[in-house]
Design an enzyme around this catalytic site. Structure first.
Site, PDB file in Angstrom:
ATOM      1  N   TRP A  51      54.425  47.121   8.589  1.00  0.00           N
ATOM      2  CA  TRP A  51      53.243  46.117   8.567  1.00  0.00           C
ATOM      3  C   TRP A  51      53.309  45.069   9.527  1.00  0.00           C
ATOM      4  CZ3 TRP A  51      53.414  41.069   5.481  1.00  0.00           C
ATOM      5  CH2 TRP A  51      54.993  40.789   5.305  1.00  0.00           C
ATOM      6  N   ASP A  52      54.559  44.772   9.878  1.00  0.00           N
ATOM      7  CA  ASP A  52      54.983  44.084  11.324  1.00  0.00           C
ATOM      8  C   ASP A  52      53.806  43.905  12.124  1.00  0.00           C
ATOM      9  OD1 ASP A  52      57.087  44.651   9.658  1.00  0.00           O
ATOM     10  OD2 ASP A  52      58.483  44.322  11.568  1.00  0.00           O
ATOM     11  N   GLU A  71      61.338  41.328  -0.273  1.00  0.00           N
ATOM     12  CA  GLU A  71      61.915  42.721  -0.884  1.00  0.00           C
ATOM     13  C   GLU A  71      63.089  42.518  -1.555  1.00  0.00           C
ATOM     14  OE1 GLU A  71      62.661  44.568   2.818  1.00  0.00           O
ATOM     15  OE2 GLU A  71      60.590  45.324   2.959  1.00  0.00           O
ATOM     16  N   LYS A 109      63.890  37.150   0.255  1.00  0.00           N
ATOM     17  CA  LYS A 109      64.462  37.641   1.491  1.00  0.00           C
ATOM     18  C   LYS A 109      63.480  37.023   2.602  1.00  0.00           C
ATOM     19  CE  LYS A 109      65.117  42.007   4.095  1.00  0.00           C
ATOM     20  NZ  LYS A 109      64.631  43.205   4.278  1.00  0.00           N
ATOM     21  N   GLN A 110      62.181  36.673   2.045  1.00  0.00           N
ATOM     22  CA  GLN A 110      61.401  36.104   3.123  1.00  0.00           C
ATOM     23  C   GLN A 110      60.235  35.476   2.506  1.00  0.00           C
ATOM     24  OE1 GLN A 110      61.155  40.386   4.517  1.00  0.00           O
ATOM     25  NE2 GLN A 110      59.118  40.029   5.008  1.00  0.00           N
TER      26      GLN A 110
END
Length: 656
Positions: free
Chosen positions: A303-304, A428, A525-526
């Site tokens: 998806w980046d 994640e 995580k983000q």
């Protein structure tokens, strides 16, 4: 200080493999790591073809229905750079000095090395090289070899060397050995399992020369790799001239000028340079997580591409953006097959893939990241908003309709609204939850865009009414008592991770703790909910409360994280925090902040650094073709100048 030039002195880590990554040359089709001309035992040389991969069965200890069936791994091809040299019969040469200068303005790498024999005879090797953007089948090198302090015989041999498969013993799920023992027939090379072929044509150097002290010999070498066995006869000088022209045009459209911070000026140009180099252009390849600079993440597309990289291309290089979106239309049938396999309607795009099949063996952090469907739809919508290219969107409308059909099939209506269960959001470290806010927000937009497009095209009218209803009734969790947007139904009920007693060496957590341990806690995580806030307007007060709640819980173990928090910090007026996050994003690879640039560039973060400047400091938005700018510059940056292409017209913007 020349902000268009990067040398060894600009790198925070000059280990051999780090240098090979950061000075790698690529053109969207072909990438070559910048390994030493005389290999060191620590070297990791290699070249890559975008979307050229080998496949093999995924072996599960316990299999289950619908699991991904095959790995796809981008193949490391040849060492195109090493030179076999003997000086007076001695081939045991030692590196004495090196100097590397990447000319980003021209798209050319310049190198100079001095090697010596055990008896002290010295030669200088000068290299000029580039992956041609004019002819994307070509990697070109000019080699100058000079005898510095001796006269006598020098033997020079240079060809392409296939890199045989080897076993990588290191544990890191982000890296997988990429070398394959290819089947060779004359100039044709084929993978044993995926049965993909390419053809090679190159000028071989095999010379025994008598060289006098101070004398130089020059070679120009063209390597061509073609999937169709079609080769041209380009000259080095013509290719170089075209390379410079192409990079001149690129910087005219895409450069960003920062006044007040020379380090960040160089950092952002370095990032944009690599973004331009690794993006697929043919509609059948995309942009791997590590570009074409290393084997990290097996060359997979995530998806980046849509969420972190597409905005840069949409606003500055719309034709490249169109090619990257075309890749998604070309794998739509495989996404349809995947949705059907899982028992749902529409299409479900693979979480990680090269040819369109799902290759993620760990579904809780793979297939369950259903948001990729809506991420792709969002990218198509952004492309239309910025370019006005409705014709392409209508030709590609099945991508939007099929992803909307999936959401309507996968979600369900409850007393609370339209809910989406058993998903994993961008964070994640939290998996298989109900009503992940980011996923629901993106799905809401996907359904709404599909409805508008269907009405405009006068198709799927009955379905469009259902999509509209689901979009309007989308459930978005909120904790009224705390005034916090709920990342998902259960996140706020979990224990907070014990950050205080987690040693620094235990980050990233994914390498030191079992997923079940991580999933039990409030730890990210983000950016997740905060990413949704970057994309969709909420009140500044809400953004502040959510930022203050989620950021302290975020490890930023993913390179995708800091840039997003930086943009939102800009939006809520915390310019000092925004500047800190942007600074780290802009120089992440130059300084090897993640400690693994040797595996390849962090492409999404490079796109994120563009978002930090344009979405953050410049407050960029677009509404009905109107460009909206807000000056959020931190005190460290005196002015920001950039060019956007809106509806085919270039607009130069300066804020100070």
């Amino acid at each position: 200080m020349n902000e268009f030039t990067v040398g060894l002195g600009d790198l925070g880590n000059t280990s051999i493999q780090n240098v090979e990554t950061l000075f790698a040359q690529a053109n969207g089709a072909l990438g070559v790591r910048s390994s030493l001309p005389i290999l060191d035992p620590d070297s990791n040389p290699g070249s890559f073809l975008n979307a050229y991969y080998e496949s093999h069965d995924i072996i599960y200890g316990e299999n289950a229905y619908g699991y991904a069936k095959k790995h796809e791994t981008m193949v490391k091809l040849f060492d195109m750079r090493s030179i076999d040299i003997e000086i007076l019969g001695d081939d045991n040469l030692k590196l004495q000095k090196e100097d590397i200068s990447l000319d980003m303005a021209k798209g050319i790498l310049n190198e100079e090395y001095i090697y010596s024999t055990i008896d002290g005879e010295k030669i200088k090797i000068e290299l000029e090289s580039f992956a041609s953007h004019f002819d994307r089948n070509v990697y070109a090198q000019k080699i100058i070899i000079t005898a510095l302090n001796f006269s006598g015989q020098v033997s020079i041999n240079k060809s392409v060397k296939h890199i045989p498969a080897k076993k990588d013993e290191d544990f890191d799920p982000r890296v997988k050995e990429a070398s394959v023992n290819l089947i060779v027939e004359e100039n044709k090379y084929t993978t044993p399992n995926s049965n993909l072929s390419f053809f090679v044509n190159f000028d071989k150097i095999n010379e025994n020369l008598e060289i006098n002290e101070g004398e130089s010999v020059t070679f120009k070498q063209i390597y061509q790799i073609s999937r169709e066995n079609k080769f041209t006869n380009p000259t080095y000088d013509h290719l170089k001239e075209k390379q410079i022209e192409i990079f001149n045009r690129f910087w005219e459209s895409s450069d960003i000028e920062i006044e007040g911070d020379e380090r960040l000026q160089k950092g952002i140009r370095f990032n944009l340079y690599h973004l331009f180099n690794s993006a697929g252009r043919d509609g059948h390849s995309s942009f791997g997580a590590k570009g074409l600079t290393g084997e990290g993440y097996e060359g997979h597309y995530f998806w980046d591409t849509e969420m972190y990289l597409l905005p840069f291309f949409v606003y500055t290089q719309p034709e490249i953006a169109k090619s990257l979106l075309t890749y998604r239309t070309n794998i739509l049938d495989k996404a349809r097959d995947r949705a059907e396999e899982l028992g749902f309607k529409g299409a479900l795009f693979a979480w990680r893939t090269i040819d369109g099949h799902e290759t993620s063996a760990y579904y809780p952090a793979g297939t369950a990241q259903l948001h990729i469907n809506a991420d792709i739809a969002y990218a198509f919508e952004l492309y239309e908003k910025v370019t006005g290219d409705s014709e392409f969107i209508e030709k590609s409308a099945d991508v939007i309709f099929e992803t909307a059909r999936f959401w309507y099939s996968y979600g369900f209506k409850s007393e609370r609204g339209f809910e989406i269960h058993e998903v994993t959001g961008p964070d994640e470290y939290t998996a298989l939850v109900n009503n992940n806010y980011y996923t629901n927000k993106m799905a809401q937009n996907n359904l709404n865009y599909a409805c508008k497009l269907a009405k405009r095209m006068n198709v799927n009218i009955e379905e469009a009414a259902k999509w509209e209803e689901a979009s309007n009734e989308m459930y978005l969790g909120y904790d009224i008592e705390r005034g916090i947007t709920k990342q998902d139904d259960s996140f706020l009920d979990k224990q907070v991770w014990d950050f205080e007693n987690t040693p620094k060496e235990n980050y990233p957590l994914l390498l030191h703790y079992h997923p079940m341990t991580i999933y039990k806690y409030q730890v990210l995580k983000q950016a997740d909910t905060i990413l949704a806030h970057m994309l969709y307007d909420v009140s500044n007060e809400q953004m502040e409360r959510d930022f203050d709640f989620y950021e302290p819980l975020t490890t930023h173990d993913s390179s995708l994280s800091k840039a997003i928090y930086g943009v939102v910090a800009s939006k809520i007026g915390r310019s000092d925090v925004a500047y800190k996050f942007f600074k780290e994003a802009a120089t992440m690879d130059l300084e090897d902040q993640q400690g693994n640039s040797s595996h390849g560039i962090h492409a999404a973060n490079m796109g994120g650094s563009w978002l930090g400047l344009l979405y953050g400091f410049a407050g960029l938005n677009i509404n009905n073709g109107e460009v909206i700018i807000h000056n959020n510059l931190p005190k460290e940056i005196k002015s920001l100048k950039f060019t956007l292409t809106i509806n085919g017209e270039k607009r130069e913007i300066l804020i100070k």
